[in-house]
Design an enzyme around this catalytic site. Structure first.
Site, PDB file in Angstrom:
ATOM      1  CG  ASP A  81      12.601   0.696 -43.104  1.00  0.00           C
ATOM      2  OD1 ASP A  81      12.018   0.077 -42.075  1.00  0.00           O
ATOM      3  OD2 ASP A  81      13.041  -0.092 -43.830  1.00  0.00           O
ATOM      4  CB  VAL A  82      11.111   2.181 -37.359  1.00  0.00           C
ATOM      5  CG1 VAL A  82      10.699   3.560 -37.132  1.00  0.00           C
ATOM      6  CG2 VAL A  82      10.123   1.207 -37.855  1.00  0.00           C
ATOM      7  CE1 TYR A 174       0.886  -4.410 -31.864  1.00  0.00           C
ATOM      8  CE2 TYR A 174      -0.685  -4.782 -30.476  1.00  0.00           C
ATOM      9  CZ  TYR A 174      -0.281  -3.989 -31.303  1.00  0.00           C
ATOM     10  OH  TYR A 174      -0.369  -2.498 -30.805  1.00  0.00           O
TER      11      TYR A 174
END
Length: 266
Positions: A81-82, A174
């Site tokens: 899980d980054v 983003y």
């Protein structure tokens, strides 16, 4: 004169041994996107690979698929899980143990979405920034701590986006994250140089794959593809091939650079 057009995607090029004997770690590599294509290209180029992802089942399927195609090379996996510093640190340590060493780290993890700023919540902003930018920082930090303690140096390749330079409706979070990845790449590369580590990034425009199709409308994807000089999206292997080049000894003087993988019109 014979006419030749790249409007139809070319067949994937074979491997040329660019990464022969290298040990490569790829994040967000489960499934069908750029991460999987990058892991596969690294194997095509002669590397051993650790693939990592949050999705344990899909990660297992990825390992099965890659080991079936490359039975003579090592393919290991680490669930990660980054968004967790501890998990990212464990990924680098576990990959070094599994492969014997690490030569290349490809930071591919990212999260998008389409929400106008006026409608965006703090949670949406924070989530995209954390998975796309902060996770790249976590992995870069862990990789640099590893590389600074070994003699062979190393390479880090980050996945940015042309949206780090260009505006698109509904993509403020983003685009901001990817612009941050670019800045992180440039600054960390200066710091990494003394340790013999190169850090670069790719900035794809559009690479169409099933996961992207799930989160983006066909109409928008077709519109974005129509803006490209070839009138099509990139194939994921075309992005992966550029990543492999940046990871190879063909780019030993290149660091702190962002390579646009795009055919957008000026």
């Amino acid at each position: 004169m014979t006419e030749f057009s790249l409007a139809t995607p070319p067949a994937e090029i074979p491997g040329h041994g660019l990464l022969a004997g290298r040990k490569v770690v790829v994040t967000a590599a489960a499934g069908t996107g750029i991460g999987f294509a990058t892991a596969r290209r690294a194997l095509l180029e002669g590397a051993d690979v650790v693939v990592s992802d949050f999705h344990e089942r899909r990660l297992g399927e990825t390992v099965e698929k890659l080991t079936g195609e490359f039975p003579d090379q090592q393919v290991a996996s680490v669930v990660c899980d980054v968004s967790s510093t501890a998990a990212v640190d464990a990924l680098i340590a576990g990959s070094a143990d599994a492969l014997g060493r690490i030569d290349v780290v490809v930071n591919n993890a990212g999260l998008g979405g389409e929400t106008p700023v006026v409608d965006m919540t703090d949670e949406q902003w924070d989530r995209v920034l954390d998975i796309t930018l902060t996770s790249t920082f976590r992995s870069t930090r862990a990789a640099l701590r590893y590389f600074s303690g070994v003699e062979h140096g190393g390479v880090i390749v980050n996945n940015a986006s042309v949206l780090g330079w260009r505006a698109q409706h509904g993509q403020a979070h983003y685009a901001a994250a990817k612009a941050g990845v670019m800045a992180l790449t440039r600054c960390s590369a200066i710091e990494a140089a003394e340790h013999g580590v190169r850090i670069n990034a790719v900035a794809p425009s559009i690479a169409k794959h099933p996961f992207l199709a799930k989160v983006t409308s066909d109409e928008l994807l077709d519109e974005l593809a129509s803006r490209e000089a070839y009138g099509r999206a990139a194939e994921v292997w075309e992005i992966a091939a550029t990543i492999a080049m940046l990871a190879s000894d063909y780019t030993t003087y290149l660091t702190g650079e962002i390579v646009s993988v795009s055919s957008q019109r000026a």
